[in-house]
Design a protein around this motif. Structure first.
Motif, PDB file in Angstrom:
ATOM      1  N   THR A 106       0.833  -1.213   0.000  1.00 24.88           N
ATOM      2  CA  THR A 106       0.000   0.000   0.000  1.00 24.88           C
ATOM      3  C   THR A 106       0.866   1.262   0.000  1.00 24.88           C
ATOM      4  OG1 THR A 106      -0.156   0.108   2.416  1.00 24.88           O
ATOM      5  CG2 THR A 106      -1.837  -1.179   1.275  1.00 24.88           C
ATOM      6  N   VAL A 108       4.081   1.441  -1.621  1.00 27.44           N
ATOM      7  CA  VAL A 108       4.944   1.598  -2.809  1.00 27.44           C
ATOM      8  C   VAL A 108       4.240   1.324  -4.127  1.00 27.44           C
ATOM      9  CG1 VAL A 108       7.017   1.076  -1.495  1.00 27.44           C
ATOM     10  CG2 VAL A 108       5.807  -0.779  -2.639  1.00 27.44           C
ATOM     11  N   GLY A 109       3.107   0.614  -4.108  1.00 27.16           N
ATOM     12  CA  GLY A 109       2.521   0.116  -5.362  1.00 27.16           C
ATOM     13  C   GLY A 109       2.540  -1.398  -5.298  1.00 27.16           C
ATOM     14  N   ASN A 110       1.851  -2.017  -6.234  1.00 27.58           N
ATOM     15  CA  ASN A 110       1.593  -3.444  -6.082  1.00 27.58           C
ATOM     16  C   ASN A 110       2.674  -4.349  -6.651  1.00 27.58           C
ATOM     17  OD1 ASN A 110      -0.634  -5.114  -4.999  1.00 27.58           O
ATOM     18  ND2 ASN A 110      -0.517  -6.040  -7.025  1.00 27.58           N
ATOM     19  N   TYR A 111       3.952  -4.085  -6.356  1.00 28.71           N
ATOM     20  CA  TYR A 111       4.976  -5.030  -6.800  1.00 28.71           C
ATOM     21  C   TYR A 111       5.492  -5.802  -5.595  1.00 28.71           C
ATOM     22  CZ  TYR A 111       7.954  -0.953  -5.625  1.00 28.71           C
ATOM     23  OH  TYR A 111       8.538   0.138  -5.025  1.00 28.71           O
ATOM     24  N   ASN A 149      11.703  -3.108  -9.901  1.00 31.05           N
ATOM     25  CA  ASN A 149      10.582  -3.533  -9.070  1.00 31.05           C
ATOM     26  C   ASN A 149       9.747  -4.557  -9.837  1.00 31.05           C
ATOM     27  OD1 ASN A 149      11.310  -1.512  -7.110  1.00 31.05           O
ATOM     28  ND2 ASN A 149      10.413   0.000  -8.485  1.00 31.05           N
ATOM     29  N   PHE A 151       6.728  -7.238 -10.617  1.00 28.95           N
ATOM     30  CA  PHE A 151       5.349  -7.605 -10.337  1.00 28.95           C
ATOM     31  C   PHE A 151       5.163  -9.097 -10.418  1.00 28.95           C
ATOM     32  CE2 PHE A 151       2.918  -3.605 -10.290  1.00 28.95           C
ATOM     33  CZ  PHE A 151       3.955  -2.735 -10.544  1.00 28.95           C
ATOM     34  N   ARG A 152       5.657  -9.676 -11.505  1.00 31.64           N
ATOM     35  CA  ARG A 152       5.568 -11.120 -11.668  1.00 31.64           C
ATOM     36  C   ARG A 152       6.727 -11.569 -12.541  1.00 31.64           C
ATOM     37  NH1 ARG A 152       0.548 -11.295 -15.932  1.00 31.64           N
ATOM     38  NH2 ARG A 152      -0.627 -10.300 -14.278  1.00 31.64           N
ATOM     39  N   PRO A 155       4.600 -14.209 -17.252  1.00 31.42           N
ATOM     40  CA  PRO A 155       5.665 -13.501 -17.981  1.00 31.42           C
ATOM     41  C   PRO A 155       6.179 -12.322 -17.144  1.00 31.42           C
ATOM     42  CG  PRO A 155       3.525 -12.886 -18.838  1.00 31.42           C
ATOM     43  CD  PRO A 155       3.273 -13.948 -17.803  1.00 31.42           C
ATOM     44  N   LEU A 156       7.372 -11.833 -17.452  1.00 28.76           N
ATOM     45  CA  LEU A 156       8.015 -10.803 -16.645  1.00 28.76           C
ATOM     46  C   LEU A 156       7.288  -9.464 -16.761  1.00 28.76           C
ATOM     47  CD1 LEU A 156      10.392  -9.985 -14.862  1.00 28.76           C
ATOM     48  CD2 LEU A 156      11.698  -9.496 -16.933  1.00 28.76           C
ATOM     49  N   ALA A 157       6.938  -8.869 -15.634  1.00 32.73           N
ATOM     50  CA  ALA A 157       6.329  -7.535 -15.576  1.00 32.73           C
ATOM     51  C   ALA A 157       7.052  -6.761 -14.488  1.00 32.73           C
ATOM     52  CB  ALA A 157       4.841  -7.630 -15.269  1.00 32.73           C
ATOM     53  N   TYR A 158       7.567  -5.584 -14.834  1.00 31.96           N
ATOM     54  CA  TYR A 158       8.374  -4.849 -13.872  1.00 31.96           C
ATOM     55  C   TYR A 158       8.321  -3.355 -14.147  1.00 31.96           C
ATOM     56  CZ  TYR A 158      11.778  -4.531 -17.666  1.00 31.96           C
ATOM     57  OH  TYR A 158      12.392  -4.267 -18.868  1.00 31.96           O
ATOM     58  N   GLN A 159       8.947  -2.598 -13.234  1.00 32.34           N
ATOM     59  CA  GLN A 159       9.027  -1.155 -13.346  1.00 32.34           C
ATOM     60  C   GLN A 159      10.392  -0.733 -12.791  1.00 32.34           C
ATOM     61  OE1 GLN A 159       8.860   1.034 -10.508  1.00 32.34           O
ATOM     62  NE2 GLN A 159       8.681   2.983 -11.568  1.00 32.34           N
ATOM     63  N   ILE A 160      10.965   0.343 -13.318  1.00 32.43           N
ATOM     64  CA  ILE A 160      12.326   0.748 -12.932  1.00 32.43           C
ATOM     65  C   ILE A 160      12.305   2.156 -12.319  1.00 32.43           C
ATOM     66  CG2 ILE A 160      14.665   1.228 -13.762  1.00 32.43           C
ATOM     67  CD1 ILE A 160      14.248  -1.543 -14.340  1.00 32.43           C
ATOM     68  N   ASP A 161      13.053   2.334 -11.241  1.00 35.33           N
ATOM     69  CA  ASP A 161      13.333   3.676 -10.690  1.00 35.33           C
ATOM     70  C   ASP A 161      14.847   3.878 -10.702  1.00 35.33           C
ATOM     71  OD1 ASP A 161      10.868   3.018  -8.166  1.00 35.33           O
ATOM     72  OD2 ASP A 161      10.626   4.204  -9.991  1.00 35.33           O
TER      73      ASP A 161
ATOM     74  N   THR B  22       6.819  -7.058 -19.899  1.00 34.78           N
ATOM     75  CA  THR B  22       5.966  -5.888 -19.742  1.00 34.78           C
ATOM     76  C   THR B  22       6.644  -4.923 -18.799  1.00 34.78           C
ATOM     77  OG1 THR B  22       3.973  -7.203 -20.069  1.00 34.78           O
ATOM     78  CG2 THR B  22       3.708  -5.091 -18.961  1.00 34.78           C
ATOM     79  N   PHE B  24       6.417  -0.994 -16.966  1.00 35.06           N
ATOM     80  CA  PHE B  24       5.572   0.158 -16.656  1.00 35.06           C
ATOM     81  C   PHE B  24       6.421   1.426 -16.579  1.00 35.06           C
ATOM     82  CE2 PHE B  24       2.295  -2.738 -16.383  1.00 35.06           C
ATOM     83  CZ  PHE B  24       2.583  -3.754 -15.491  1.00 35.06           C
ATOM     84  N   ASN B  27      10.289   5.720 -12.966  1.00 33.46           N
ATOM     85  CA  ASN B  27      10.406   6.859 -12.045  1.00 33.46           C
ATOM     86  C   ASN B  27       9.094   7.604 -11.795  1.00 33.46           C
ATOM     87  OD1 ASN B  27      13.146   6.704 -11.475  1.00 33.46           O
ATOM     88  ND2 ASN B  27      13.720   7.973 -13.220  1.00 33.46           N
ATOM     89  N   LEU B  73      -1.806  -2.474 -10.312  1.00 31.80           N
ATOM     90  CA  LEU B  73      -0.695  -1.550 -10.059  1.00 31.80           C
ATOM     91  C   LEU B  73      -0.696  -0.981  -8.645  1.00 31.80           C
ATOM     92  CD1 LEU B  73      -0.826   0.493 -13.395  1.00 31.80           C
ATOM     93  CD2 LEU B  73       0.511  -1.552 -12.872  1.00 31.80           C
ATOM     94  N   ARG B  75      -3.307  -0.834  -4.723  1.00 34.25           N
ATOM     95  CA  ARG B  75      -4.552  -1.210  -4.036  1.00 34.25           C
ATOM     96  C   ARG B  75      -4.510  -0.717  -2.596  1.00 34.25           C
ATOM     97  NH1 ARG B  75      -6.259  -7.299  -4.527  1.00 34.25           N
ATOM     98  NH2 ARG B  75      -7.498  -6.552  -6.234  1.00 34.25           N
ATOM     99  N   THR B  87      -1.556   4.679  -3.416  1.00 29.91           N
ATOM    100  CA  THR B  87      -0.300   4.917  -4.141  1.00 29.91           C
ATOM    101  C   THR B  87      -0.151   3.834  -5.192  1.00 29.91           C
ATOM    102  OG1 THR B  87       0.740   5.883  -2.196  1.00 29.91           O
ATOM    103  CG2 THR B  87       2.187   5.110  -3.947  1.00 29.91           C
ATOM    104  N   ILE B  89       1.729   2.483  -9.108  1.00 30.66           N
ATOM    105  CA  ILE B  89       2.618   2.601 -10.269  1.00 30.66           C
ATOM    106  C   ILE B  89       1.776   3.190 -11.406  1.00 30.66           C
ATOM    107  CG2 ILE B  89       3.965   1.253 -11.942  1.00 30.66           C
ATOM    108  CD1 ILE B  89       5.248   1.328  -9.237  1.00 30.66           C
TER     109      ILE B  89
END
Lengths: 232, 237
Positions: A106, A108-111, A149, A151-152, A155-161, B22, B24, B27, B73, B75, B87, B89
């Motif tokens: 809650t 950071v986001g749902n990763y 970061n 998610f799964r 298949p690969l799901a991610y996000q970068i900071d 995938t 997203f 930053n 993303l 919840r 908050t 993504i």
């Protein structure tokens, strides 16, 4: 745990190490000559030219920020290479990976997981308190951090900071042989992130910080610092 | 073994086509905020707010097979006063939606928008006040008492329990939205199937119109108000 260190960093550090081995060959000839003269002269020399270290660490998140409040460290690996510029003053480069689990989505986001890759340039000094011990203090000059970061996986799901990195730490090394040491180390790492957020949560995401406690192996080469070589 | 360049190119292209990675928005975090209330303006606590994006899976050149291509993303749960702050993504996609769900006694609300070329001001999706309507089950029982050869055609007209609002760059698009609109449920009973017992869901306190025609005679309409949970409607012909 999967090895997720940028290949480029490992190759650079390995090339530096291999190149320095070749450059330090003359030191081995000098040492052999000293052995002809006497044992004591060689034994007094603890000066090194360069070291290559590999280690494991446990990251411990901290601070009133998204890292400290929502993530928990699990493990990490380090690679570093340093030159002795003059006597025990060192200049080095380090590349590390740390692995974290998300315990509060809650915030950071749902990763679910974060892999942090860091690279930095550092300076430092090694004290020689006893015959076998070395105490090094290190401060980064410039560094960067990449947070992946996940998610799964399939298949690969991610996000970068991304962010800038500062590292402040020390290590204690014990000389086992002429070219081999074991070490324990501590570092405080802090990253000023590039994350864009609404004003309400800006303070939460502006910084990520954690402590590293680890151990590892150090391989040394040469017996003269860089400046001495250049003068000679 | 001699590997030809064209074989490597074919393998590389095949790899790209089958790539399922995938990623997203870099930053970025967004905030979804608002307040959830019922029809009487009373706050609903413990409603769940979820932020989703929907991506096609599998292939670059052609849409992939449908499957698990919906990504959660962010919840969070409402506070006791009905306010919420999620908050999340961020993702640039034509299907970016926010779902507000309470327990089975309340309707569901969906905020849908395209974020492909739109990023909300200050990275905030302000849903303001979201009204969820209390739902009830209407159990209807239509049975034949008049004997063989008699038939009935019937229609229930009632308020649907679903609400989806479609936004474009922060503005509501009414003709693409669908919120608590009238819906019809039709049926015919005859010698093959003379009786029926089913149910449907609608809004508490709303009016249901029951229109019927027995043996093709002129239609007759009557209405009733759903004033309680598990409303029972019985009709014989």
């Amino acid at each position: 745990m999967s090895l997720h260190l940028p290949i480029r960093d490992i190759i650079i550090i390995s090339l530096l190490f291999l190149g320095s081995v070749g450059y330090a060959q003359s030191d081995i000839e000098d040492i052999n000559k000293d052995e002809e003269i006497g044992f004591n002269k060689r034994h007094k020399t603890r000066q090194k030219y360069a070291t290559f270290s590999i280690g494991y660490h446990n990251p411990i998140t901290s601070g009133d920020n998204y890292f400290g409040n929502a993530l928990e460290g699990s493990s990490g690996i380090d690679f570093s290479f340093q030159f002795y510029i003059y006597r025990q003053f060192v200049l080095g480069v380090s590349a590390n990976s740390s692995y974290f689990d998300v315990k509060d989505q809650t915030i950071v986001g749902n990763y679910k997981k974060t892999t942090l890759n860091e690279q930095f340039l550092y300076v430092g000094y090694e004290f020689l308190p006893t015959n076998k011990l070395r105490l090094g203090v290190l401060v980064s000059i410039i560094g960067n951090a990449r947070f992946k970061n996940k998610f799964r996986s399939q298949p690969l799901a991610y996000q970068i900071d991304y962010g800038n990195l500062g590292s402040y730490g020390f290590n204690i090394k014990y000389e086992i042989g002429r070219s081999f040491m074991i070490h324990i180390d501590y570092a405080y790492r802090t990253s000023k992130t590039d994350i864009k957020t609404p004003l309400e949560i800006q303070k939460t995401f502006s910084r990520a910080s954690y402590h590293n406690i680890g151990f590892g192996l150090t391989f040394t080469i040469g017996s003269k610092d860089m400046l001495s070589r250049l003068i000679e | 073994m001699e590997i030809k360049l064209n074989q490597i190119l074919v393998l590389g292209l095949l790899f790209l086509l089958l790539s399922c990675e995938t990623r997203f928005e870099t930053n970025t975090r967004v905030l979804v905020k608002g307040k959830v209330v019922d029809d009487f303006g009373q706050p609903i606590s413990n409603a769940e707010i979820s932020v989703y994006t929907q991506k096609g899976t599998g292939y670059i050149l052609t849409p992939g097979p449908s499957g698990e291509d919906e990504y959660l993303l962010g919840r969070n749960i409402c506070n006791a006063d009905g306010t919420f702050s999620v908050t999340s993504i961020f993702d640039e996609d034509v299907d970016f939606f926010i779902e507000v769900v309470s327990d089975n006694n309340f309707s569901e609300y969906i905020y849908k928008t395209s974020t492909l070329f739109y990023t909300p001001e200050n990275l905030v999706f302000d849903l303001q006040t979201v009204t969820l309507k209390e739902l009830v089950n209407v159990n209807y029982n239509i049975s034949r008492v008049s004997g063989e050869g008699n038939s009935i055609s019937y229609t229930f007209t009632f308020i649907d329990d679903f609400c989806i609002e479609v936004f474009e760059e922060g503005e509501l698009i009414e003709n693409e939205s669908y919120c608590f609109q009238d819906i019809e449920l039709n049926g015919t009973l005859n010698d093959n199937l003379p009786n029926i017992e089913r149910n449907f869901s609608s809004v508490l306190g709303s009016i249901v119109e029951f229109t019927y025609s027995i043996n093709n005679q002129p239609e007759v309409s009557e209405t009733f108000t759903i004033g309680q949970e598990n409303y029972e409607f019985t009709f014989t012909y």
